[in-house]
Design a protein around this motif. Structure first.
Motif, short mmCIF file in Angstrom:
data_model
loop_
_atom_site.label_atom_id
_atom_site.label_comp_id
_atom_site.label_asym_id
_atom_site.label_seq_id
_atom_site.Cartn_x
_atom_site.Cartn_y
_atom_site.Cartn_z
N GLY A 191 27.68 3.19 17.01
CA GLY A 191 26.22 2.52 16.76
C GLY A 191 26.81 0.92 16.65
O GLY A 191 26.93 0.31 16.83
N THR A 192 25.23 0.30 15.50
CA THR A 192 25.12 -0.79 15.57
C THR A 192 25.91 -1.40 14.34
O THR A 192 25.32 -0.60 13.19
CB THR A 192 24.07 -1.44 15.84
OG1 THR A 192 23.34 -0.67 17.39
CG2 THR A 192 23.54 -2.62 15.58
N VAL A 193 26.29 -2.38 13.53
CA VAL A 193 26.80 -3.14 12.93
C VAL A 193 26.04 -4.19 12.59
O VAL A 193 25.87 -4.74 13.49
CB VAL A 193 28.68 -3.41 12.84
CG1 VAL A 193 28.62 -4.20 11.19
CG2 VAL A 193 29.11 -2.67 12.67
N THR A 194 24.85 -4.68 11.58
CA THR A 194 24.31 -5.35 11.09
C THR A 194 24.70 -6.71 10.48
O THR A 194 24.87 -5.68 9.21
CB THR A 194 22.91 -5.02 10.99
OG1 THR A 194 22.33 -4.03 12.27
CG2 THR A 194 21.67 -6.44 11.19
N VAL A 195 24.58 -7.78 10.50
CA VAL A 195 24.75 -8.93 9.30
C VAL A 195 23.81 -9.54 9.06
O VAL A 195 23.70 -10.24 10.09
CB VAL A 195 26.57 -9.74 10.02
CG1 VAL A 195 26.73 -10.46 8.78
CG2 VAL A 195 27.98 -8.37 10.28
N VAL A 196 24.04 -9.73 8.47
CA VAL A 196 23.25 -10.86 7.46
C VAL A 196 23.30 -11.63 6.77
O VAL A 196 23.98 -11.66 5.86
CB VAL A 196 21.86 -9.90 6.76
CG1 VAL A 196 21.07 -10.76 6.38
CG2 VAL A 196 21.22 -8.96 7.65
N GLY A 197 23.32 -13.01 7.80
CA GLY A 197 23.94 -14.01 7.42
C GLY A 197 24.28 -15.08 8.46
O GLY A 197 24.96 -15.19 8.91
N GLY A 198 23.75 -16.31 8.18
CA GLY A 198 23.79 -17.00 9.80
C GLY A 198 25.11 -18.23 8.68
O GLY A 198 25.34 -19.37 9.69
N GLY A 199 25.28 -18.04 8.06
CA GLY A 199 25.96 -19.06 7.63
C GLY A 199 27.56 -18.99 7.84
O GLY A 199 28.30 -17.50 8.39
N ALA A 200 28.59 -19.66 7.18
CA ALA A 200 29.54 -19.60 7.93
C ALA A 200 30.92 -17.62 6.89
O ALA A 200 30.90 -17.02 8.33
CB ALA A 200 31.12 -20.36 7.25
N THR A 201 30.32 -17.47 6.57
CA THR A 201 30.60 -16.30 5.81
C THR A 201 30.29 -15.03 7.06
O THR A 201 31.22 -13.82 7.93
CB THR A 201 30.03 -15.88 4.76
OG1 THR A 201 31.19 -16.04 3.92
CG2 THR A 201 30.71 -13.90 5.03
N GLY A 202 29.13 -14.93 7.18
CA GLY A 202 27.91 -14.68 8.60
C GLY A 202 28.71 -14.44 9.63
O GLY A 202 28.75 -13.44 10.76
N ILE A 203 28.70 -15.51 10.35
CA ILE A 203 29.24 -16.00 11.16
C ILE A 203 30.49 -15.28 11.75
O ILE A 203 30.81 -14.93 12.64
CB ILE A 203 29.22 -17.57 11.93
CG1 ILE A 203 27.59 -17.97 12.00
CG2 ILE A 203 29.94 -18.04 13.31
CD1 ILE A 203 27.83 -19.72 11.70
N GLU A 204 31.72 -15.69 10.99
CA GLU A 204 33.04 -15.24 10.89
C GLU A 204 33.23 -13.78 10.91
O GLU A 204 34.01 -13.04 11.23
CB GLU A 204 34.24 -15.45 10.10
CG GLU A 204 33.84 -16.99 9.95
CD GLU A 204 35.00 -17.72 9.14
OE1 GLU A 204 36.08 -18.75 9.38
OE2 GLU A 204 35.43 -17.03 7.88
N LEU A 205 31.79 -13.08 10.08
CA LEU A 205 32.22 -11.71 10.26
C LEU A 205 31.44 -10.98 11.18
O LEU A 205 32.49 -10.23 11.90
CB LEU A 205 32.00 -10.64 9.39
CG LEU A 205 31.92 -9.92 9.41
CD1 LEU A 205 32.94 -9.10 8.76
CD2 LEU A 205 30.75 -9.09 8.06
N ALA A 206 30.95 -11.55 11.65
CA ALA A 206 30.21 -10.90 12.73
C ALA A 206 31.05 -11.20 14.04
O ALA A 206 31.76 -10.34 15.01
CB ALA A 206 28.66 -11.85 13.23
N ALA A 207 32.07 -11.82 14.81
CA ALA A 207 32.36 -12.38 15.32
C ALA A 207 33.63 -11.87 15.61
O ALA A 207 34.66 -10.83 16.23
CB ALA A 207 32.79 -13.69 15.59
#
Length: 391
Positions: free
Chosen positions: A137-153
């Motif tokens: 499926g698709t996981v959508t992470v909202v947030g372009g700070g360090a927290t969101g970037i690290e989580l998405a990666a």
């Protein structure tokens, strides 16, 4: 020798534990937190992606010090009576209070976050959800700070067949240098993360998001866009800013109630030459340690020294084998130079390990923890630092 005091520390995050350990060398401490285990917040994105860690019990982290750990939640504070009421109906009396309740993900920004999105505080539940069923499926992470970037990666690297999307109202890593932002963007693309920049979320609902650029479908939504602080300080009558952070002096004392010291994310801290400190582990531990030093100075009849602090770098992981280390000026503004790739990943991991090692060293010998301080007068200062979390 100074007068031995009873110091109550409310909150056992990085700031609270640092303060409790450091002040315990000469004073009696009661450390209050609803959790039995210490949360390594800087590793929550790893837990969300399925990495299994070893639980670190709070009692073990402070073992050997004159610290009584109490598993409870503070429900109210009476600064005039110097008391803290717990949800266990217990009332604690203090000589000095260290308020270290930190911050959490702000779920009030748009409708539907609480009902339809995970936050990083729910890292284990998120991991369980991603491992259930077909695992697609698709996981959508909202947030372009360090927290969101690290989580998405981390999710893109570790979450198997799940597709990962990152939604941000600006650019990912907007506080980084041009080279840093470019590396973040390229790394996310390499990992298969679909980035939606300059997209503002208007609502979260079952099955996705509503944005100013149209609807985005998503099986799982994770909100990692901004932090907020508990309302307990304001309810207790402490002077707070518009975000609810307690206003403090250079010794971390509440401007309205000097027997209360506020540390970490819950405090609005401004350092001459550095500016207003952002919410981060890198600022939480120094403020916790400094408050402990201030309490001890007052117990010995001395006026506390002002907090001195400078930034050195911002560190962002991009999975297990990549990252960005962004050297910064004293005020957290980015230099042009960046360290990327595997060297950055190794440095980032060293920083994470050093953080926990510093707490353990402080337990063995309070006063050992050190942090970066300006070498001379800073050329300029800014307001909120560039590394603050944003949508």
């Amino acid at each position: 020798m100074g007068q031995k005091q009873h110091v109550v520390v409310v909150g056992a995050g990085y700031a609270g534990v640092t303060a409790a350990l450091r002040v315990s060398r000469r004073h009696q401490v009661t450390l209050v937190d609803p959790k039995e285990c210490f949360t390594e917040r800087i590793r929550l994105h790893e837990i969300a992606a399925g990495r299994v860690g070893t639980p670190l019990f709070l009692r073990d982290l402070v073992a050997g010090r004159e610290i009584n750990t109490v598993k409870a939640t503070a429900t109210s504070i009476d600064p005039a009576a110097r008391t803290v009421l717990l949800d266990s109906a217990t009332t604690l009396t203090y000589d000095r209070l260290v308020y270290a309740l930190g911050s959490s993900t702000d779920t009030t920004r748009v409708p539907g976050i609480v009902e339809h999105a995970y936050t990083l505080e729910q890292a284990q539940q998120l991991s369980d959800r991603l491992s259930r069923g077909s695992g697609t499926g698709t996981v959508t992470v909202v947030g372009g700070g360090a927290t969101g970037i690290e989580l998405a990666a981390e999710l893109a690297e570790s979450a198997g067949a799940w597709r990962v999307r990152l939604v941000t109202s600006s650019e990912p890593g907007s506080g980084l240098s041009t080279a840093g932002r470019t590396h973040v963007r390229n790394s996310l693309e390499r990992l298969g993360v679909h980035v939606h920049s300059h997209t503002r979320v208007q609502a979260v609902h079952r099955g996705g998001l509503s944005t100013d650029q149209g609807g985005l479908a998503g099986d799982v939504v994770v909100w990692a866009a901004a932090f907020t602080v508990p309302s307990l300080a304001a309810e207790a009558g402490l002077r707070v800013d518009e975000r609810g952070r307690a206003l403090v002096d250079t010794a971390m004392r509440s401007l309205s109630h000097p027997d209360v010291f506020v540390v970490g994310d819950a405090a609005r801290v401004t350092v001459p030459g550095t500016g207003e400190l952002r919410m981060a582990c890198a600022t939480a531990m120094p403020t916790g340690a400094h408050a402990a030093e201030a309490i001890d100075a007052l117990a010995h009849g001395r006026e506390p020294k002002p907090l001195k602090f400078r930034y050195l770098a911002q560190a962002i992981s991009l999975g297990r084998h990549d990252g960005v280390i962004q050297p910064v000026r004293t005020d957290d503004s980015a230099h042009r130079l960046v360290i990327t790739g595997r060297p950055a990943a190794r440095i980032n991991e060293w920083i994470n390990r050093y953080t926990l090692a510093s707490l353990r060293a402080e337990r063995r010998r309070p006063g050992t923890y050190r942090w970066a301080k300006p070498l001379g007068p800073a050329k300029r200062a800014v307001g909120p630092a560039s590394g603050a979390q944003a949508q």
